[in-house]
Structure formats: C-alpha cells, structure tokens
Design an enzyme around this catalytic site. Structure first.
Site, PDB file in Angstrom:
ATOM      1  CG  HIS A  23      65.464 -68.702  23.208  1.00  0.00           C
ATOM      2  ND1 HIS A  23      65.716 -67.974  22.083  1.00  0.00           N
ATOM      3  CD2 HIS A  23      66.667 -68.885  23.805  1.00  0.00           C
ATOM      4  CE1 HIS A  23      67.016 -67.726  21.998  1.00  0.00           C
ATOM      5  NE2 HIS A  23      67.614 -68.264  23.039  1.00  0.00           N
ATOM      6  CE  LYS A  71      66.715 -74.303  18.826  1.00  0.00           C
ATOM      7  NZ  LYS A  71      68.039 -74.842  18.514  1.00  0.00           N
ATOM      8  CG  HIS A  73      69.165 -69.699  18.222  1.00  0.00           C
ATOM      9  ND1 HIS A  73      69.381 -69.003  19.384  1.00  0.00           N
ATOM     10  CD2 HIS A  73      69.270 -71.002  18.555  1.00  0.00           C
ATOM     11  CE1 HIS A  73      69.619 -69.849  20.365  1.00  0.00           C
ATOM     12  NE2 HIS A  73      69.556 -71.084  19.887  1.00  0.00           N
ATOM     13  CE  LYS A  85      72.649 -71.707  30.355  1.00  0.00           C
ATOM     14  NZ  LYS A  85      72.792 -71.967  28.922  1.00  0.00           N
ATOM     15  CG  ASP A  97      70.586 -67.089  28.608  1.00  0.00           C
ATOM     16  OD1 ASP A  97      70.986 -66.408  27.649  1.00  0.00           O
ATOM     17  OD2 ASP A  97      70.874 -68.289  28.770  1.00  0.00           O
ATOM     18  CD  GLU A 153      70.709 -74.571  27.457  1.00  0.00           C
ATOM     19  OE1 GLU A 153      71.498 -74.649  26.522  1.00  0.00           O
ATOM     20  OE2 GLU A 153      70.584 -73.568  28.165  1.00  0.00           O
ATOM     21  CE  LYS A 210      70.750 -78.666  22.924  1.00  0.00           C
ATOM     22  NZ  LYS A 210      70.540 -77.341  23.499  1.00  0.00           N
TER      23      LYS A 210
HETATM   24  C1  BG6 Z   1      71.093 -68.983  23.892  1.00  0.00           C
HETATM   25  C2  BG6 Z   1      71.352 -68.808  25.372  1.00  0.00           C
HETATM   26  O1  BG6 Z   1      70.265 -67.961  23.419  1.00  0.00           O
HETATM   27  O2  BG6 Z   1      70.442 -70.235  23.690  1.00  0.00           O
HETATM   28  C3  BG6 Z   1      72.188 -69.951  25.904  1.00  0.00           C
HETATM   29  O3  BG6 Z   1      72.059 -67.584  25.560  1.00  0.00           O
HETATM   30  C4  BG6 Z   1      71.556 -71.285  25.584  1.00  0.00           C
HETATM   31  O4  BG6 Z   1      72.363 -69.829  27.305  1.00  0.00           O
HETATM   32  C5  BG6 Z   1      71.210 -71.355  24.098  1.00  0.00           C
HETATM   33  O5  BG6 Z   1      72.464 -72.313  25.926  1.00  0.00           O
HETATM   34  C6  BG6 Z   1      70.403 -72.606  23.807  1.00  0.00           C
HETATM   35  O6  BG6 Z   1      70.262 -72.737  22.429  1.00  0.00           O
HETATM   36  P1  BG6 Z   1      70.072 -74.188  21.757  1.00  0.00           P
HETATM   37  O7  BG6 Z   1      69.821 -73.897  20.329  1.00  0.00           O
HETATM   38  O8  BG6 Z   1      71.363 -74.919  22.016  1.00  0.00           O
HETATM   39  O9  BG6 Z   1      68.934 -74.832  22.462  1.00  0.00           O
END
Ligand code: BG6
Ligand code: NDP
Length: 507
Positions: free
Chosen positions: A259, A201, A197, A359, A254, A235, A364
């Site tokens: 990402h 963005k 995902h 984390k 993760d 985050e 964030k």
């Molecule tokens: C997910 C992870 O792929 O992405 C999570 O499994 C993480 O741990 C999340 O919190 C973060 O996504 P975003 O879009 O909130 O930055």
C-alpha cells in the site's frame, strides 16, 4: 445481436457492465470473503453493475450444503450493510450463488469442479469467461495455482480466464520471485491480477488525475519547489484476531511493501504518455528502481520501529501487542514504522519522502502531504514576529476523502498580519464505489491498471528484504520503541524528522 459494451449509469457516471462471467472464490468460507468480497459483489449486483447472466461458485474445504452456504453469505452481507440490505436484491443475487467443497491439494476436487463449472456455464450462458479469486492464506496459493494448471482450468477456452490473488505476494524477494514464477508457469501476465485494495480507493485513483489533468500543480511538483513529502497510513485498530499472520508479517511487510510504496509511486512518478494500464505501471516501476537502497548497516538513520503498549482506543482501554491473543511472549514484531526514502532522479534529488504507518495510533487516517519550500525572500520579516508557514497540499485518502491546500492570507483588519487559510475539496458528498467493488469490477472488465505487475512486486521486495533481514537478525542499534496505544507513535519517529529540521503533521 449487439455485442458492443453495455453501460449502466451510476451516480451520474457511465460504467461499462462486464461481459457475463463465472467467478470461483477459493476460501469462500473465510474472513475476507465474508467481510469484503461478497458484500461488494452483492452491492454491484444490486446497483445493476453485474451482468444478469453471471454466477459465483464459492469453494473451500468446509463441507456444507448450498443452502447453508447461501445463509452464511446472507448473514455476512446483512452484517456488512446493516439497514442498506435489501431482501429483494438478495433473492436475485443468491439465486446465482453456488458452493463446492474440496481440498485445495486434491486433483479429484479440481476434476469435479471442472464438471460443475461446465454445467454452470451452460446454465448461465457465461461464455467461458472465468475468474479464479484466491481468498485463502498465502501458504495455499502455489498449490491452487498449480492445480488450476494441471486440471486445465487455467486455459482460455473461447472466453477470458483471469486469476486474482490477494496480498501478500511473497514474504521476501525470494518467495515473491518463486510465486511469480509459479503464476507465470500457469498463466500469462495479462491474466494475473495482483490485488492492492489501496489503489482502488477513490482519492488514490484521483492522484494521477489531479497531477496530470491540471496545469497549475505539475510545474511545482519537483525539487525546486517541494521541501519534503509525508505519507501516512495510521490505524486506530490493533491486529484484531490476525496474530497468526501478523507475527510473521509485521508492519513493513503488511503495509509498506504494498500500500505505502504504491502511494509513493503515484506521488512521485512521471506522467505516462497515455493513461493506459501498461504505461502507468511502467512509470511506477521506474520510481521503485530510483529509490536509494536502505543501508542495512546504518538503518537507524532512516528507519524507526515501534510496538504498541496498552492504552486507549477512544474511551476504551486496550491491551498491549504482547497481550494480544496468539502473540508470542517477548515478540519483536514491529507494529509501527517510520521510514525516510530518497528517490535518486532529476525530479526528486534532495527531497526526502517520509513514510509512516502503525496500528493502534491516535486516529485512522491515510494521507499524502506535500510540503512546499518557504518563500525565497521574506519581505514581511520586520513587521511580523512569527515565521510564515510554508504552503502544504494534502491529499486525504481516508476518512473524509479530499484535497486541501494551505496558504497564507492577510487577516482582515490589522495592518500586517498573515494567517494560514485552507482551500478544501471534499469527496464526502459523492457516493463512490468501495475499494473492493472497484477492483472486482476492473478484474471482470480486464483492466489491469489498479493491479500490481510482477516487476513492481519484485522491485519493492528487493528494496525491503535486506532491511527486514537486518531487523530480524537483530541488526546493531535497531531498537523496537514502545508507544502507548492511542498515541502519535514512538517519540523516536518524531526525532527522525526533527533531526532534519521538520515535523510530522499531527494525526
Ligand atoms: C490490509 C492490512 O492490507 O490493509 C491490514 O493487511 C490493514 O493490516 C488494512 O488493517 C487497512 O486497510 P484499510 O482499507 O482499512 O485502510
Ligand atoms: P482466512 O484465514 O479467513 O482463510 C480463508 C479460508 O481459507 C478459510 O475460511 C479456510 O477455509 C481456508 N484456510 C484457512 N487456513 C487454511 C490453511 N492453513 N490451509 C488451507 N486452507 C485454509 O483468510 P482471510 O479471508 O483473512 O484472507 C484471505 C487472503 O486475503 C489472505 O491472503 C490475506 O492475507 C488476504 N487479505 C485479507 C484481508 C482481511 O481483511 N481478512 C485484507 C487484505 C488481504 P476452509 O477451512 O473452509 O478451507
């Protein structure tokens, strides 16, 4: 009849409406479905971006009536959208929602599902265009894929059949290869949509436009002018209620394998000859192939790991990772990592890329910052006491999506006094599709640009697996550094840059 594409206007852009389709969501009772998928589908429909004759079949093991399922989805959409929830739009959307309960390993359930699919295709005239979305834990992926093959549901029957699969794609190189093999035994690569995902963005998509549609940046995007690059995905949340998954994953699986490495590839790749899915994906894989392997016996030179202690999230007190529900006592799972990466090619030789994610950090924030070299000759050095800061270009991914460039300008009035000033472009005033709206739409339209190809998945795992194995077998010298929740991360991560004469941008 006109069979050409139909477009809708969305925030002054023209967006092609996908062909009619039937979407089957496995794990429709789950967290991702309720938090992300159904709210995104509802918004697309409300904004006129879905064809009216499309329908959605949710499936999971939980037995429930169709009305109960619709009510569950209504509540989750209302929770996600708050006052943006529109009852009229919901009534239209909900009329196309269906539910089938069945075990993922029961062939009879797939036979029954096939019958339901045929009936829905007839009722909604979806022209045999099918998407199967796997929003289930990774342990059930192979089972579902195999059963889609055995039941014949993977076959295209006059329309398209796509399978969308959530991260994680494997937990190491061997398991990723195994899952890719199962996928390829049932589907063709052009039918497979591996989700990330982050690629959906808005600012991440803009990286390529920014680099390759402007003549002024690309000539400076290389080792001659750039000192180093920092990629940060921080985050403030902890692991929430996902200990079961996170204990097995940790931060490298993760966030880095997917990402962060994708952000790295977009920043470092060469321009493709055309802006076309396969060509863009080819260039990204070339970056992964050029990354210098991390030496398992001297990982401490390039990797710092951490785990959060108790601390604060804003004004709220929060517990340490070890005290989170479901975490094993004495767990050594890293919740923070900082990694130094070298890309061994002509463009980037000698330019380190520093990657970090964690984390429970101070904010964030996701951004890519490009730090330029200083000027070759400081003609102001006699008149000025302070050093001149080199230029930086920051691509802000979230929040406050945008780009800013810092450069030196003369302060008004005084004779020689320079200070850094910012040129700032913000996406804030534009309304964009959310990440899940974008990837769902692309999957419906058959555009694979924002999805990860099998070779990219395997290449990133082949880089990270030896490091992860070294960590998990307790490689000598590697320590898990504690950091307070709400902080900038472990002090040793700062040392990773300090030893190279550099500093992290503050969070
Ligand atoms: C997910 C992870 O792929 O992405 C999570 O499994 C993480 O741990 C999340 O919190 C973060 O996504 P975003 O879009 O909130 O930055
Ligand atoms: P859930 O744990 O909520 O599971 C989804 C559904 O799958 C559940 O409602 C359940 O439905 C079924 N299920 C759960 N456990 C099992 C099991 N052991 N065997 C068979 N079925 C099971 O997962 P999420 O929705 O959180 O995640 C789905 C996928 O998306 C995962 O791969 C995850 O990694 C990925 N993902 C999730 C994100 C999130 O924010 N949640 C973010 C990014 C990716 P039932 O019991 O009714 O069959």
């Amino acid at each position: 009849m006109n069979n050409g594409p139909v477009y809708a206007t969305y925030e002054s852009c023209s967006i092609e409406i996908p062909k009619p389709f039937l979407l089957v969501i496995f794990g429709a009772s789950g967290d991702l479905s309720q938090k992300k998928l159904f709210p995104a589908l509802y918004r697309l429909d409300r904004d006129g971006l879905l064809p009216r004759n499309s329908c959605i079949l949710g499936t999971a093991r939980t037995a429930m009536e169709q009305s109960t399922f619709r009510e569950l989805i209504r509540q989750s959409i209302e929770k996600a959208l708050g006052k943006d929830f529109d009852r009229k739009a919901w009534d239209i959307f909900s009329a196309r929602l269906y539910y089938h309960s069945g075990a993922y390993d029961d062939p009879a359930s797939y036979t029954k599902m096939k019958g339901i699919i045929k009936d829905l295709e007839q009722d909604h005239q979806t022209r045999a265009n099918r998407i199967f979305y796997l929003a289930v834990p990774p342990t059930v992926y192979e089972l579902i894929i195999a059963n889609l093959g055995i039941s014949g549901l993977s076959k295209e029957e006059g329309g398209f059949t796509h399978v969308a699969i959530e991260k994680p794609i494997g937990s190491d190189l061997a398991s990723a290869k195994q899952l890719n093999a199962v996928l390829r035994a049932t589907f063709l690569e052009r039918q497979i949509y591996r989700m990330d995902h982050y690629l959906a963005k808005e600012t991440v998509q803009n990286i390529l436009m920014f680099r390759f549609a402007n003549a002024i940046f690309e000539p400076l995007w290389n080792r001659r002018y750039i000192d180093h690059v920092q990629i940060t995905v921080a985050e403030s949340i902890g692991i929430e209620n996902r200990a079961g998954y996170y204990e097995k994953a940790g931060i490298l699986r993760d966030m880095f394998q997917n990402h962060i490495f994708q952000l790295l590839a977009l920043t470092a790749m060469e321009p493709p000859s055309v802006f076309e899915s396969e060509r863009v994906r080819d260039e990204k894989v070339k970056v992964f192939r050029s990354i210098r392997p991390f030496p398992p016996d001297s990982l401490t030179d390039c990797l710092v790991l951490g785990q959060y202690e108790k601390g604060t999230d804003g004004s709220k007190e929060v517990v340490a990772y070890q005290q989170e529900k479901g975490v094993r006592p004495g767990s050594m799972t890293p919740t923070y990592a900082a990694l130094k990466v070298h890309i061994d090619n002509w463009r980037w030789n000698g330019v380190p890329f520093y990657l970090r994610s964690g984390k429970r950090l101070a904010a964030k924030k996701a951004e890519i910052s490009v730090h330029y070299k200083g000027v070759p000759h400081l003609m102001f050095s006699r008149a000025m006491k302070e050093e001149i800061e080199p230029n930086t270009l920051v691509i802000r991914i979230q929040p406050d999506e945008g780009i800013d460039i810092t450069f030196q300008a003369k302060s008004p009035g005084t004779k020689i006094c320079l200070s850094p000033v910012n040129m700032d472009f913000s996406y804030r005033k534009f309304v964009a599709l959310t990440d899940y709206e974008r990837i769902l739409l692309d999957c419906m339209q058959g555009d694979q640009m924002l999805f990860i190809r099998d070779d990219a998945v395997e290449q990133t795992w082949s880089l990270l697996t030896p490091a992860i194995e070294a960590i998990e077998t307790g490689s000598e010298g590697l320590t898990l550094h504690a950091y307070a929740s709400g902080s900038e991360g472990p002090a040793d991560a700062a040392a990773l840059l300090r030893n190279d004469g550099r500093v992290w941008r503050p969070l």
